[in-house]
Motif scaffolding. Sequence first.
Motif, PDB file in Angstrom:
ATOM      1  N   PRO A 257       0.824  -1.195   0.000  1.00  0.00           N
ATOM      2  CA  PRO A 257       0.000   0.000   0.000  1.00  0.00           C
ATOM      3  C   PRO A 257       0.861   1.249   0.000  1.00  0.00           C
ATOM      4  O   PRO A 257       1.974   1.248   0.508  1.00  0.00           O
ATOM      5  CB  PRO A 257      -0.796  -0.122   1.310  1.00  0.00           C
ATOM      6  N   MET A 258       0.306   2.255  -0.596  1.00  0.00           N
ATOM      7  CA  MET A 258       1.047   3.491  -0.768  1.00  0.00           C
ATOM      8  C   MET A 258       0.825   4.411   0.417  1.00  0.00           C
ATOM      9  O   MET A 258       1.660   5.215   0.780  1.00  0.00           O
ATOM     10  CB  MET A 258       0.495   4.127  -2.056  1.00  0.00           C
ATOM     11  N   ASP A 259      -0.336   4.239   1.015  1.00  0.00           N
ATOM     12  CA  ASP A 259      -0.736   5.260   1.968  1.00  0.00           C
ATOM     13  C   ASP A 259      -0.414   4.928   3.415  1.00  0.00           C
ATOM     14  O   ASP A 259      -0.613   5.738   4.293  1.00  0.00           O
ATOM     15  CB  ASP A 259      -2.243   5.530   1.813  1.00  0.00           C
ATOM     16  N   ARG A 522       8.180   2.839   0.743  1.00  0.00           N
ATOM     17  CA  ARG A 522       7.499   3.216   1.975  1.00  0.00           C
ATOM     18  C   ARG A 522       7.472   2.050   2.969  1.00  0.00           C
ATOM     19  O   ARG A 522       7.619   2.228   4.168  1.00  0.00           O
ATOM     20  CB  ARG A 522       6.055   3.641   1.679  1.00  0.00           C
ATOM     21  N   GLN A 523       7.280   0.830   2.425  1.00  0.00           N
ATOM     22  CA  GLN A 523       7.224  -0.336   3.297  1.00  0.00           C
ATOM     23  C   GLN A 523       8.588  -0.688   3.865  1.00  0.00           C
ATOM     24  O   GLN A 523       8.698  -1.259   4.940  1.00  0.00           O
ATOM     25  CB  GLN A 523       6.674  -1.556   2.544  1.00  0.00           C
ATOM     26  N   MET A 524       9.631  -0.365   3.127  1.00  0.00           N
ATOM     27  CA  MET A 524      10.953  -0.868   3.493  1.00  0.00           C
ATOM     28  C   MET A 524      11.821   0.137   4.247  1.00  0.00           C
ATOM     29  O   MET A 524      12.545  -0.225   5.168  1.00  0.00           O
ATOM     30  CB  MET A 524      11.722  -1.275   2.216  1.00  0.00           C
ATOM     31  N   LEU A 545       8.276  12.089   4.583  1.00  0.00           N
ATOM     32  CA  LEU A 545       8.236  12.429   3.177  1.00  0.00           C
ATOM     33  C   LEU A 545       6.909  12.051   2.540  1.00  0.00           C
ATOM     34  O   LEU A 545       6.384  12.766   1.690  1.00  0.00           O
ATOM     35  CB  LEU A 545       9.371  11.698   2.449  1.00  0.00           C
ATOM     36  N   PHE A 546       6.392  10.912   2.959  1.00  0.00           N
ATOM     37  CA  PHE A 546       5.130  10.501   2.374  1.00  0.00           C
ATOM     38  C   PHE A 546       3.965  11.334   2.893  1.00  0.00           C
ATOM     39  O   PHE A 546       3.052  11.656   2.148  1.00  0.00           O
ATOM     40  CB  PHE A 546       4.882   8.998   2.643  1.00  0.00           C
ATOM     41  N   GLU A 547       4.039  11.659   4.171  1.00  0.00           N
ATOM     42  CA  GLU A 547       2.941  12.411   4.738  1.00  0.00           C
ATOM     43  C   GLU A 547       3.011  13.885   4.392  1.00  0.00           C
ATOM     44  O   GLU A 547       2.001  14.521   4.132  1.00  0.00           O
ATOM     45  CB  GLU A 547       2.914  12.227   6.265  1.00  0.00           C
ATOM     46  N   ARG A 548       4.239  14.436   4.427  1.00  0.00           N
ATOM     47  CA  ARG A 548       4.376  15.861   4.180  1.00  0.00           C
ATOM     48  C   ARG A 548       5.472  16.133   3.170  1.00  0.00           C
ATOM     49  O   ARG A 548       6.550  16.637   3.506  1.00  0.00           O
ATOM     50  CB  ARG A 548       4.696  16.587   5.502  1.00  0.00           C
ATOM     51  N   PRO A 549       5.254  15.762   1.918  1.00  0.00           N
ATOM     52  CA  PRO A 549       6.305  16.018   0.927  1.00  0.00           C
ATOM     53  C   PRO A 549       6.540  17.512   0.760  1.00  0.00           C
ATOM     54  O   PRO A 549       5.581  18.296   0.802  1.00  0.00           O
ATOM     55  CB  PRO A 549       5.740  15.400  -0.351  1.00  0.00           C
TER      56      PRO A 549
END
Lengths: 569, 531, 320, 301
Positions: A257-259, A522-524, A545-549
């Motif tokens: 999953p991406m999110d 993201r998973q790793m 980074l994923f949450e607040r790019p």
Amino acid sequence: MLTVENLTVRFPTRFGDTTAIENININVQAGEIHGLVGESGAGKSTVGAAVIGLLQTPGYIAEGSIMLGDTDLRALGVNQAHALRGKRISMIFQDPQTSLNPLMTVEDQLVETILAHEKMSADEARTRAIDLLEEIGIKNAAERIKSWPHQFSGGMRQRVVIALALCTNPELIIADEPTTALDVAVQSQVLDLIRSLADKRKIGFILITHDIGVIAQIADRVTVMRNGHVVESGETAQVLGRPKHAYTRALMSAVPPMDHKIDRFSVPTTEGIEGTSVSTGDLAEQWLLEEKGLSEGEQKELSIGLSIEALDVRFSGTRKSLWRKPEDFIALDKISFNVKPGSIMGLVGESGSGKSTVAKTITGLITPNSGTMMLGNEVLPAGKSRSRKHPSRRIIQMVFQDPYSSLNSRHKIGSILTEPLWFYGLEKDPAKRQELAASMLALVGMAPDAIDKYPHQFSGGQRQRIAVARALLARPRFLICDEPTSALDVSIQAEILNLLKDLQSKFGLTILFISHNLSVVRQMADDMVVLRNGVIEEAGKTEDLFERPQAEYTKKLLSLTPVMPKDWA
Amino acid sequence: MKKRSLRHSALLSSVLVSLAAGVSATGASAETFRWASNTDPQTMDPHAVNSAPVLSFLNNVYEGLVRRGEAMAIEPSLATSWEPLVGQNGWRFHLRENVTFQNGAAFTAEDVLFSYQRASSEAADVRSWFAPVADVTVVDDYTIDFVTTAPNPLFPDSIANFMILDKGWAEKNNAVLPASDAENFATMNVNGTGPFVLSSRDPGVKTVLKPYSGWWDTATHNVTEAVFTPIGNPATGIAALLSGEIDFIQPIPLQDAKQVESRKGFKILEGEETRVIMFGFGHEHEKLLYSSDVKDANPFKDPRVRLAASHAINMASIDRVLFRGKIEAASQLVPAGISGYSEKNAARHEYDPKRAKELLAEAGYPNGFSFGLKCTNDRYINDEALCRAAASMLSAVGLKAKLSTGPVRDYWTQLRADDFDMYLLGWSPGTFDMEHPIRFLLHSQDDAKKLGSWNFGNYSNARVDELLPLIQQEINPTNRQNLIDEVVSITQKDAAYIPLYTQPLIWATKENVDMTQRADNFFLLRWVTVN
Amino acid sequence: MFYFIYKRLIQSVFVMLAVAFLAFSLFRFVGDPITQMTGVETSVVDQERLREELGLNDPFISQFGRFTVDMLQGDFGYSFRTRQPVAEMIASRIPATLELGVVALLISLVVGIPAGVYTALRPRGVITQTILITTLIGISIPTFVIGIMLIFLFGVQLGWLPTFGRGETVNIGFWESSFFSIDGWRALILPAVTLGVYQLTLTMRLVRAQMMDVMRSDYIRFATARGVPMRQLYFRHALANTMVPVITIIGLQFGGVIAFSIVTESVFQWPGMGLLFLESIRFVDIPVMGVYLVVIAFFFVVVNLLVDLLYVAIDPRLRV
Amino acid sequence: MKEFIKRSEGLWLFTRSPAVMIAAVIAILIFIGAAFAPWIASVNPYDLGSFSLMDGLLPPIWQEGGISQFMLGTDDQGRDMISSILYGARLSLLIGLSAMAIATVLGVGLGLAAGFYGGRFDAIIMRIADIQLALPAILTALLIDGIARGILPPEVQQDLRVVVLTLAIALSLWVNFARTARASTFVEMNKEYVQAAIIMGQGPIRIMFIHILPNILGPLLVIMTVDLASAILLEATLSFLGIGLAADSPSLGTLIRIGMQFMLSGEWWILWIPTLFLVALVVSINTLGDFMRDVFNPGLR
């Protein structure tokens, strides 16, 4: 419009006929995008090839009917079938690099195709070709049409390919992995194009892909295939969102999953791996831990970090004239980053961003123009100045992208695995080496009897496990994984990622994880770096980074990656 | 070809050959006569190279003071008569009047003197002919004296190929001397007094001759144009003849003679050349070079061993199988018919392997020994096959010959470097007299006096050395023959060489062509008639 | 691209010099020119004098130096055998060899390419198998045997074609050509076929293999999928893409054609360079042999360069 | 048995192509005949004492005059044709195989190194290859022959002609191997197993020969068969041009060259029997080579 019923395709081999697909039923309506999804070997492409009548010899259709409108495609003669191709059914292939004839201009190929099916003058055909290019989004088409295929970028080339498929207004287009070779940004544009063609021109599409994200994004209906059989078929939202079949469910759960970040992937099926007694891996585990006699906890403190400072790599360009100096191509522009001991650092970027150059520079394959690399507290000699006997050769190990080429196909697994033991002088006794190699196979989840086989006897996922085993047998402290799962099916990917995670935490490895796939990273990764054209766009904690790019580029990447609607998962 | 073989062999060659037998060749045109040989004359300069292809070809264009007739006898040419000088050694030649060169210039004694000077210059390869000449003086326009250092009865015979150039033409065209490193006018152009004039020349490809209307002699030929083509590959040459593209070819492989003859419209001219094929030995070598068992001696020093070798060779079966019955066994270094041929010593060492073994045993080699036999493979007819057969025969009596064959291009170099135990040699006496081989092959090597220069093994016999000058100077034929007989008898007893046979001459031509085959293998157009 | 050609030229010069050097060093071993130049009666003293005059006693390096320097100044020397200028001798023979070679190559292309295409498209057909076996037998018989067989069949037996030589030639400037007369063409057929048969087989097999490869490529599959007519597919798409590797090999083969023409020329008494070279070997005519080799190397280099340029013409990707 | 055959792709294909099987049988028969010539042949054609000129020019047994002692007749020296051909094939194969072996070692070694090191080294090797290509085989043969004659003592020269010829043929064949090996090496160099070995710090020799070589053997094996055939033919051609073997120790090529003299004389067997034999040998080797290529390159089927 297209109705495939009970389609069975067989291939004669020396062991008798093998069935590639059996009893396939597919229905495609005009303007509908019908996704055909499954892992490699599922028979997706065979369906497409059978429909357009281009089965690889000596394959043949054993049973079933294929109807396009009122036309029975199986009843057509060779010439009729050929006339129908391009006219009513067309096809798009995976790789735009190889799909176009490199020796003919785009114009020639377009005009030729149009004239093959329509009675019109060459000028008219040309006008139509230009219109077509405009339509699929090539600007300045009247000029660009004169270009050769190699003068287009990958995405543009795939557009040209689509234009070629569209030449004569086909009713059905079979798109076989049309975006697999493309970067996310380009992929999204191509998918948009396909969607709009389906909507505007009412063309039916069979979209063959292994990427469930792509299906989720644009397919109206989807058929899930496995081992030549249809597992499940129906509306996309229904099949992917509320899968009925266990296989589909497992498949969905293997998609990273991406999110959000999950701990472990639930692995759908096994390749008969988990069954092997894990205890046989004890020896290898002990061996990996026994260095300086430390326990599992203490071992972690031995973890080693890597810091890179102002690394600059340039390649000299080809000389174009006698009088001009060749221009350098800047692969890495003074990049700096830090991999903390015992952590996983993700390195993300599109093709050509310089990801692999980083890996090659660290491993000494490429000599940088300037910059320093520190492995732990010691300077890592760069490129050619690193001696063949330098300790870092053992401490840094690498897992490559392509498990088919990373193992020498002429060597037995045993000799591939014992090579590091022998080469680095880690184990003098040949019998012990064999024992250790077998045990390591068990540790990575493979049967130890693999040791007497050759690489071609294994699947891609199994090979990647062997590659990991080989890396571990060097007793590394720092592991570089360069797109380790991009060539693998999603379920296998999940297994390998699980394996890497387990090993990392157990042995306190430091990992540089290179990937173009954001959701995998993201998973790793604990930390990550976003690379673009040799420049670091953004770096930091992965979750941040994923949450607040921050960087525009990162935002764009995140937004373009196909994701599954939240409510499906 | 036997009729029967046709039925059995489906292979192409037989079919071709047999079918072709029924097809007659197109008749030769009376206008143009085309002929081929295996070698192109390398130059048109009669003094530059002393080689048979050149001299043979140029004899159609240039003429000497004397010339040889159909039977090799000397006859008047540009000289009408000659006699020994009175009061000094040498000869006086009376020249023919009203002879003009092909460019119209008149022929006089000055031209002879000039030609002598040219031919005896350092740049001329034929200068050895004039080694005995001390001086040449022009007596008047049509009389010239050649003064020799010693009495020289054979001198007129030795200059049959000495061709006369026009002094004015040579001087005008800067060809006073034969070309030595660069070409000059005379290498590609001719101006002789002979029956034919050069019409065009493309070296190595085609040379065209046309009759010279102003020739002093009566033309007996009916050729209006003659085209010469060199054809190196014998099979191609035969094909060209059989297809009618050429009218005549010299020589042809002797095994093909039967085939050509059996076809309608073609015939074979057979004869014997003056060349005798022989084996020579390394008389003076201290040890054998190529032996695997006798390392530090040279058994060939012993005449008995050489004699044994001679007795080991079965000429009859060589003749039958290799030469299809077309050769004449030889007993001495010149064939019968050459002046000085010794009738007294006409008997060969007969084939007698038992005697050969006895001789070897007497010489201390009852089990024989091994040695090297050197041969050419592109110089003489069937040379390689001959040596293979000979080696096999020698081996049969214990003389285990290790055969090594090679092209002639470095053969002489090897022989001169004494790199042989036994070797093959063919010798044709340029003067058609026995004195010639005695001088070159039997006299001890003497570089200063230019004697024994082809006596590679350096056979040396004091009596022979003593006899040579006597033979050279003896005018009386009977006395001279006695002296020669003595030499022949000595060398036969010594088995200095093993003379084998006289090389056959096999020419092939269309049936409607008549010509004369001369024993020196010269082909002269003036004897050709096309019917 | 100009830089590329420039680099190629430099390399070519190096190749030619090296060939000249090798060639020259081998002549020392071929034999002794002097014994071939003189008659049997020439004394040893005279031979030695001649040897001195020709500079054959000089050290090898100074002989080679002289040879190279002279050649660079356009002085190719004189033949030992005929005393003619070597440049003229070779130049007069070049047209014959080139015409023979080119026609042989054309035969090999005109027959070989279609045959290769056919056998690639119908890999299992009876005709294909027949073609493959026949050509294989064709190249298994030594050239010299084939040549003589053809001569006897067509020259002697059927009487259709000449057995030797070039027939009637027409001079165009210095170029002596057999292309402008019937007779010339008739004379050309047999030797060209003999010489071409080996190349033909190679070309055919190469085209076949490449074609089969190309037919499996994505762009052919794509072109098939969009219904491009078969003829266009085979000849415009597939064949063109086959040509790039084929041209390389054909270019290399041209050297082979010229070299093998030695045998063909000697069988057919074809007055080309190869025949001249064989005669020169026989007579140890060092200057002619030397220049011949340099000329051969020159051809080779030129053909290589042409092949490179042809690449660029065919493949737009190389036009930078 | 059937299952065993099916397990190997090559064997399976083999059993399905009669032409290939025939070729294999012919090739094996010839190889055996050649290898065991001294035990099979009735006479030793190299031993001058073992045959007699008296038996010369006898036709094959089915033709009038043929005798059972010489089934396929005799040549002009009285040598048994069968024996000559067996010994000739032995010599031809010896020369062909050793020339091929030398060419393989030389070519593959240089090609591997050129592909591995690339850059200047590659350029130099390829220019040397160019030079070699510009020198026709006959000239290479002359060169080697000449040098051998210049430096070797006379008594061994005759025995070494085979060596000289072999070297000359090998030199004119190595370029093929070098080019192919180089091209394949370039491809392999980009594969990750090679990079893995380089990263490990393995030495170039080990990488080239232990890692890369086994992976590029396929195309090389094909060239080897084709070049074996060309080597045998080249030897025949050199023999025709007068730089081959001596007539008393003939190879197949020399036998054909000698036989050419009898093309017209009626003794057809002296030319055509060895020629037929050579054709059979070369065609079967080539057929096997084609078959191997098909096996190695399944796409071509």
